[in-house]
Design an enzyme around this catalytic site. Structure first.
Site, PDB file in Angstrom:
ATOM      1  N   CYS A   1      19.769  33.275  16.855  1.00  0.00           N
ATOM      2  CA  CYS A   1      19.601  33.166  15.408  1.00  0.00           C
ATOM      3  C   CYS A   1      20.930  32.757  14.755  1.00  0.00           C
ATOM      4  O   CYS A   1      21.420  31.673  15.003  1.00  0.00           O
ATOM      5  CB  CYS A   1      19.038  34.477  14.855  1.00  0.00           C
ATOM      6  SG  CYS A   1      18.375  34.329  13.198  1.00  0.00           S
TER       7      CYS A   1
ATOM      8  N   HIS B   1      14.578  35.862  18.715  1.00  0.00           N
ATOM      9  CA  HIS B   1      15.317  37.106  18.951  1.00  0.00           C
ATOM     10  C   HIS B   1      14.858  37.777  20.242  1.00  0.00           C
ATOM     11  O   HIS B   1      13.900  38.555  20.215  1.00  0.00           O
ATOM     12  CB  HIS B   1      15.077  38.072  17.783  1.00  0.00           C
ATOM     13  CG  HIS B   1      15.797  37.696  16.529  1.00  0.00           C
ATOM     14  ND1 HIS B   1      17.046  38.187  16.224  1.00  0.00           N
ATOM     15  CD2 HIS B   1      15.461  36.865  15.528  1.00  0.00           C
ATOM     16  CE1 HIS B   1      17.442  37.681  15.061  1.00  0.00           C
ATOM     17  NE2 HIS B   1      16.503  36.871  14.616  1.00  0.00           N
TER      18      HIS B   1
ATOM     19  N   GLU C   1      16.226  40.228  21.701  1.00  0.00           N
ATOM     20  CA  GLU C   1      16.468  41.681  21.604  1.00  0.00           C
ATOM     21  C   GLU C   1      15.340  42.389  20.848  1.00  0.00           C
ATOM     22  O   GLU C   1      15.220  43.604  20.923  1.00  0.00           O
ATOM     23  CB  GLU C   1      17.825  41.942  20.928  1.00  0.00           C
ATOM     24  CG  GLU C   1      17.857  41.875  19.410  1.00  0.00           C
ATOM     25  CD  GLU C   1      17.816  40.452  18.846  1.00  0.00           C
ATOM     26  OE1 GLU C   1      17.609  39.504  19.623  1.00  0.00           O
ATOM     27  OE2 GLU C   1      17.972  40.316  17.620  1.00  0.00           O
TER      28      GLU C   1
END
Lengths: 89, 237
Positions: B86, B203, B205
């Site tokens: 990002c 993302h 994560e």
């Protein structure tokens, strides 16, 4: 020394922000607008021995941070160019 | 493998990355402040998402010239791994560590949604545990994710097989409708020529535990750690 940097998206890169503003203007009745692009104004005050030095330093600033060469073109205007310009109120 | 998660003023995914690496993957990890220049004790540096320095001027512009990113150039030259997600991807592009740039989404909206990614290159350290054409599910959350590169750069990226992920539908078809931000040729992620620096808008994560709806983000870490088995299932640590 006062220097003004104008940063704008390169021709050919779609300016979605400009397109949205153009549509909004059309909604207000400004149907005659055929193109609109949004850019940035960066006013820089700096110490420099000569106008040429100042312009060169600001040019370096543009290349290293103020503009992204992948996306943007920039122009540099010196204080002398700016002096006659008055804000319209 | 020793991980470092970089924290800029305005970063927001740092804690999520730290949590995934320490609590899910059980690997050593520490935070790295944006003024730090010492990356010597790290194997992989994470540039997380967020709004570094408020994204003033351009997304990632100021962070791309910060002390830690300057140190990252030597780190990359030494063969260290870098994953930028990002805002981290935007920073890598602004720093010139990856080519191109990320523009305002074509729809002008901030997009926070789940996306499907088709894997195009499985010969990078981050994707070597994956199958070509495999479809991953990961969320995006950004306002400026429209990848742009000039035609020459795009050709180079293709010739060198550096486009790693493209936005796709659930079946892995790269379609206009599956493109959430108007990105050039649906590009969602790419690597440097050596494959050691990965930038992607999604993302990983936020897709690392079943409770969050997907664990596909872990696959990138598991590939990097070499802890995937042939059929794609995890080795128990």
């Amino acid at each position: 020394m006062k220097v003004r940097v104008l940063v704008r998206l390169k021709p050919g890169i779609l300016d979605v922000q400009g397109a949205a503003v153009k549509r909004a203007l059309a909604g207000l009745g400004f149907a005659e607008v055929t193109d609109l692009r949004v850019g940035k104004v960066i006013d820089v005050e700096l110490g420099a021995a000569t106008a040429e030095d100042g312009r060169a330093r600001v040019g370096e600033m543009c290349q290293r941070l103020l503009a992204n060469p992948v996306l943007e073109d920039y122009t540099i205007e010196m204080a002398d160019d700016l002096a006659p310009r008055r804000a319209v109120r | 493998m020793r991980f470092g998660v970089v924290v800029f003023p305005g970063t927001w995914s740092d804690c999520d990355f730290h949590y995934v690496i320490s609590e899910v993957l059980h690997e050593p990890v520490k935070y790295v402040w944006h003024r730090d220049r010492d990356l010597d004790d790290l194997d992989c540096v994470i540039l997380p998402g967020g709004f570094s320095y408020g994204d003033y001027l351009r997304a990632g512009a100021v962070a791309g010239r910060s002390p830690v990113v300057e140190a990252l150039r030597d780190f990359v030259a030494r063969g260290g791994y870098v994953l930028g997600s990002c805002n981290g991807f935007q920073i890598l592009c602004e720093a010139g560590l990856l080519p191109g740039a990320l523009l305002r989404n074509e729809c002008l909206q901030y997009r926070c949604q789940s996306t499907h990614l088709v894997v195009e290159n499985v010969e990078t350290p981050f994707t070597r545990g994956l199958r070509p054409g495999q479809v991953l599910t990961m969320p995006i959350s950004h306002g400026e994710g429209k990848y742009h590169a000039d035609p020459e750069t795009l050709r180079l990226l293709k010739d060198q097989r550096r486009i790693v992920f493209r936005y796709a539908d659930a079946e892995g078809r790269v379609t206009r409708a599956a493109n959430p931000n108007g990105s050039l040729e649906n590009i969602a992620g790419l690597v440097n020529p050596e494959g050691t620096v990965l930038g992607l808008m999604p993302h990983p994560e936020r897709a690392a535990e079943a409770a969050l709806g997907s664990t596909d983000g872990l696959l990138l870490f598991q590939s990097l750690l070499g802890s995937l088995v042939e059929d794609g299932s995890f080795l128990k640590r």
